[in-house]
Scaffold this motif. Sequence first.
Motif, short mmCIF file in Angstrom:
data_model
loop_
_atom_site.label_atom_id
_atom_site.label_comp_id
_atom_site.label_asym_id
_atom_site.label_seq_id
_atom_site.Cartn_x
_atom_site.Cartn_y
_atom_site.Cartn_z
N THR A 27 -5.46 5.70 -2.73
CA THR A 27 -4.67 4.05 -3.39
C THR A 27 -6.11 3.67 -1.99
O THR A 27 -5.75 2.16 -2.31
CB THR A 27 -3.61 4.13 -2.35
N LEU A 28 -6.09 3.68 -0.79
CA LEU A 28 -7.00 3.35 0.05
C LEU A 28 -8.76 2.85 -0.28
O LEU A 28 -8.85 1.96 0.42
CB LEU A 28 -6.48 3.69 1.43
N CYS B 71 -1.13 3.29 6.33
CA CYS B 71 -1.29 2.29 5.48
C CYS B 71 -1.29 1.04 6.91
O CYS B 71 -1.47 0.27 6.79
CB CYS B 71 0.10 1.77 4.55
N HIS C 18 -4.12 -1.08 7.80
CA HIS C 18 -4.29 -2.93 8.02
C HIS C 18 -4.45 -3.33 9.40
O HIS C 18 -5.19 -4.14 9.58
CB HIS C 18 -2.52 -3.26 7.87
N SER D 235 0.67 -1.21 0.21
CA SER D 235 0.30 0.21 -0.33
C SER D 235 0.48 1.52 0.35
O SER D 235 -0.02 2.56 -0.48
CB SER D 235 -0.63 0.23 0.93
#
Length: 387
Positions: free
Chosen positions: A198-199, A132, A136, A91
Motif C-alpha cells: 500500500t505504501l 501510516c 506521514h 492509507s
Amino acid sequence: MIGWVDATAGASGDMLLGALLDAGVPLEVVQRAVDAAAPEPVRLHVEEVRRAGLAALRCHVEAAPSTARRTPADVRALLDGADLPEPVRASAQAVFDRLATAEAEVHGVGVEKVHFHEVGALDAVADVVGVCAGFHHLGLTALTVSTVAVGSGRTDSEHGSLPVPVPAVARLLRGVPSYAGPATAEACTPTGAALLVTLADGFGPQPPMTVAAVGSGAGGRDPGSHPNVTRLLVGEPVGATPAAVVVETNVDDLDPRLWPDVLAALLAAGASDAWLTPILMKKGRPAHTLSVLVAPGRLAAVRREVFRHTSTIGVREVGYAKTALDREVHRVDVDGHQVRVKVARLDGEVVNVQPEYDDVAAVARTTGRSGKDVLADACSRARALRL
C-alpha cells in the motif's frame, strides 16, 4: 526526502514501527495516532535489542487480550471516527481493504463476509495506524521497497498448520518481487505485506540517495542465522528527478470496449496524458501499447489504476526531462457562450492559440450549429489574442 525499506529479512507491523522510531519518528506521534483509532487503551513500548549481534529497536504493542472479530465495516467505522490526519486515515483504510480482499480470496467468500481475527485485533489496528502515521510524519516524496523475504516451511494459525508464505501473504504480494529469504519460518506477515504494497511507490534496490537516517526494527525472534530486522533508510535523492514519467505496457487480452474507460480512469488519477498505439505482437497477435504520461508525484496513483483497470501484470517506466511553454487561459464569446482558449508563450511571445474543443462541442450542442462552424468562429475570435 525519499525512503527505502530493506525487507530482505521480512516485514511485520511491529518491525516497521520499530524501524520508523529508530529512524527518528517521535514515539508520541505514533502513540497519538494509535490512541485516536483504538477503541481500548493500547500502549507502545520501545526496547533496545540485538538481533544476530546487531542493535535494533523492538516496538511492543501492549493491549488487553481480545477475542473480537471485526468485519471490514467495523474497522472502517473505527477509522472514520478517529481524529486522524486524512492521509493517515486513507492509507490505513487502504491497508485494511487489501487485507480484506486477500482474506476473501483465500476463504472464497465475499469481502463483506470477512471476519478479521489476527489482523483485526487491537495490536494490528495499532500497527497499521501507527506505521501510516509514522510515514506521514516523515513526509517522503517516494518510498521504494526491496525484494520481500517471505520465509519458508510452515506456521501455526487459527486455521491450523499453513504453508509459508501463508495464503494471504502470497495473494498480497502478487506482482511484487519476493523470495524465501534466510528464515525457515514466517518472515512476512499479512499486515506487513499489506503495509508494504500500500505504501510503496515502487520495488527494487536502494535508489541513489544521500542517507540521513537509518532505522532498524526488530522482529520477535532472534534466530542467530541472520539479523531479524526490517531496515528503513531515509535521505535525499541523488541526481535530477525526472520532470515526467512515461508508463507503458503491451496488452493483447483486454476487451477493446473497455479502453475508453481505462483512459478516463488514468486521467482522473492525475495522468497528464494517456494514449493507445496499435501493435502486432509475437505469433501475429494484435494488441495495444498503453502509454501514460504522468508527473512523478502522481506515478503511484496512476500505476495503481493501470493494474486495476487493465489485464497487464507489469509495466515499464522511463523518466524524461520536459520542456513546457508558459501558458494561460483566456475566454472568447461565441453565440453568447464562453469558450476557453489556451494561449502558449515562448520567451513572452505568443506562439500557439487553441480553443478548448470540449467547450466548442458544448456550444455546438446547445446552439444546434455544426462543430466545425463553432470551431471556426472560436479560432477567428481567438486570433486577436496573438496581438
